[in-house]
Design an enzyme around this catalytic site. Structure first.
Site, PDB file in Angstrom:
ATOM      1  CG  ASP A  82      -5.040 -96.357  31.418  1.00  0.00           C
ATOM      2  OD1 ASP A  82      -3.645 -96.250  31.740  1.00  0.00           O
ATOM      3  OD2 ASP A  82      -5.778 -95.465  30.530  1.00  0.00           O
ATOM      4  CD  GLU A 147      -1.326 -92.208  28.389  1.00  0.00           C
ATOM      5  OE1 GLU A 147      -1.863 -93.226  27.958  1.00  0.00           O
ATOM      6  OE2 GLU A 147      -0.840 -91.283  27.831  1.00  0.00           O
ATOM      7  CD  GLU A 148      -3.691 -95.491  26.200  1.00  0.00           C
ATOM      8  OE1 GLU A 148      -2.587 -96.100  26.011  1.00  0.00           O
ATOM      9  OE2 GLU A 148      -3.833 -94.347  25.373  1.00  0.00           O
TER      10      GLU A 148
HETATM   11  C1  LIG Z   1      -5.003 -86.232  24.262  1.00  0.00           C
HETATM   12  S1  LIG Z   1      -5.130 -87.092  25.828  1.00  0.00           S
HETATM   13  C2  LIG Z   1      -5.078 -88.850  25.441  1.00  0.00           C
HETATM   14  C3  LIG Z   1      -3.831 -89.533  25.384  1.00  0.00           C
HETATM   15  C4  LIG Z   1      -3.429 -90.581  24.501  1.00  0.00           C
HETATM   16  N1  LIG Z   1      -2.085 -90.972  24.691  1.00  0.00           N
HETATM   17  C5  LIG Z   1      -1.907 -92.087  24.143  1.00  0.00           C
HETATM   18  O1  LIG Z   1      -2.265 -92.551  23.401  1.00  0.00           O
HETATM   19  C6  LIG Z   1      -3.487 -89.873  23.235  1.00  0.00           C
HETATM   20  O2  LIG Z   1      -4.465 -89.485  22.569  1.00  0.00           O
HETATM   21  O3  LIG Z   1      -2.466 -89.325  22.824  1.00  0.00           O
HETATM   22 ZN   LIG Z   2       0.508 -95.309  26.871  1.00  0.00          ZN
HETATM   23 ZN   LIG Z   3      -1.806 -95.328  24.118  1.00  0.00          ZN
END
Ligand SMILES: CSCC[C@H](NC=O)C(=O)O
Ligand SMILES: [Zn+2]
Ligand SMILES: [Zn+2]
Length: 401
Positions: A82, A147-148
């Site tokens: 994603d 993941e995002e």
């Molecule tokens: C807090 S969980 C969401 C995951 C996201 N990861 C990358 O950008 C981030 O905001 O760090």
């Molecule tokens: Zn990432």
């Molecule tokens: Zn990211």
């Protein structure tokens, strides 16, 4: 290489094909990604599984390379399918065309975060299989969703299931981040993410009155305390050699809402803070401090955790971790420098480390701007191809530990 050579390069073609699949939030349709990865696995003559650990809309795709000693703890090469939303009006290229310009820059959402490492893993395996290499430890190339948005529908659910347990994972390479200088960032730990909604109730009435106990006064108190803490952390950053690293706690007001009319005192105001807590902070004491600030502000303040991650332990970067030793030695043999840091954001590695899986965040991009989630996200064709060469040496090093 020339633009035409890059355009005709098979690995670059595969990468650009993956980038053109719009697996973009919100409401991602992963169908295109799953079919693409299945085709790639077939071209490598490797079996592939598709698991749905949480729901049918969120697949985890696993490309499997069985080792000669499958009883040993396995290696996971992870990336997420994603990508975050785009604002096309602020891009100089279509975010999902994967345009390649004369200098070899490939523009698309996901070039850095994080489709690149997914196809680089596969490119390295292609090269290793062509060399006749056979890994000692089994290698699982995992492509995860969500993941995002925090990985709840992806990696978090996946690690809880029997399928993951049967992988017997011992080590994981996961997403890292580009670095502006000539040293690769290596993420060996990450901060604890809390996203807190403060719901502040107060006196309502006419906007012309100076009434006590209003929501605004109480919210102002709590916000002031949080933003003063933020300032103290910014002061600490001034003394750090690497200002990108997650060495301090970040505090950001991300949502502010409430009110019904411009002359009515609002009965409720809400604020959301995105807080990433440094790995050396006592989480119990930190939460108590926040609750104390709310109590000092007055009554009628409700705290709602929209995200309250657990502490995730750091990956050991010393001789007690043979995977780290093998990884570091491989980079040294390639005359490549690395800078271990605490990941400033969150990645799916935070679900693996508490289970004893030694996870490193590593994206082979350096001398590059840091563009995850940014407009005009891009990587360079030469850097992408060199990254495959780097993995082609790192993967056998860690798989033969
Ligand atoms: C807090 S969980 C969401 C995951 C996201 N990861 C990358 O950008 C981030 O905001 O760090
Ligand atoms: Zn990432
Ligand atoms: Zn990211």
């Amino acid at each position: 290489m020339s633009k035409a050579e890059w355009e005709n390069n098979e690995e670059i073609k595969i990468f650009r094909e993956y980038l053109r699949i719009p697996s973009v939030h919100p409401n991602v349709d992963y169908t295109g990604c799953v079919e693409f990865i299945k085709r790639q696995a077939a071209s490598l003559d490797l079996p592939v599984d598709v698991e749905y650990p949480v729901n049918d809309a969120n697949p985890v795709v696993i490309v499997k390379w069985l080792g000669t000693q499958p009883e040993l703890p396995s290696i996971i090469l992870n990336s997420h399918m994603d990508v975050v939303p785009v604002f096309p009006e602020h891009w100089t290229h279509d975010p999902f065309s994967a345009d390649l310009d004369d200098e070899g820059r490939i523009y698309a959402r996901g070039t850095q975060d994080t489709k690149g490492i997914g196809t680089q893993y596969l490119g390295a395996i292609r090269a290793l299989k062509a060399q006749g290499y056979q890994p000692k430890r089994s290698i699982y190339v995992t492509f995860v969703p969500d993941e995002e948005l925090g990985g709840i529908l992806g990696m978090q659910g996946f690690v809880k299931g029997q399928y993951f347990k049967a992988l017997n994972a011992g080590f994981c390479l996961d997403e890292g981040c580009s670095n502006i200088d000539d040293s690769y960032f290596i993420f060996y730990a990450e901060r604890t993410a809390w996203q807190i909604r403060f719901k502040v109730s107060g006196t309502t009435g006419h906007g012309s009155q100076l009434l006590p106990n209003t929501a605004a006064e109480k919210l102002h108190y709590v916000m002031t305390k949080l933003l003063e803490y933020r300032t103290s952390q910014m002061e600490r950053i001034k003394g750090l050699s690497n200002k990108f690293s997650g060495e301090v706690t970040s505090v950001n007001l991300t949502i502010l809402s409430g009110g019904v009319q411009n002359n009515v005192l609002p009965p409720l105001l809400e604020a959301v803070f995105d807080i990433r807590i440094a790995i050396d902070v006592d989480l119990v004491a930190f939460e108590q401090q926040i609750r104390d600030w709310c109590a000092e502000a007055g009554s009628g303040i409700e705290i709602e955790f929209e995200r309250k991650d657990e502490f995730s332990p750091a990956t050991k970067l010393d001789a007690s971790n043979p995977f780290w030793t093998a990884f570091q030695n491989s980079l040294n043999e390639q005359n490549l420098k690395c800078t271990p840091i605490v990941c400033p954001g969150c990645t799916d590695s935070r679900f693996l480390r508490p289970l004893g899986v030694s996870a490193l965040g590593f994206s082979p991009m350096k001398n590059m701007p840091i563009l995850p989630h940014a407009h005009d996200e891009y990587t360079r064709a030469d850097i992408y191809l060199h990254g495959i060469e780097v993995y082609t040496k790192i993967i056998p090093a860690i798989a033969s530990v």
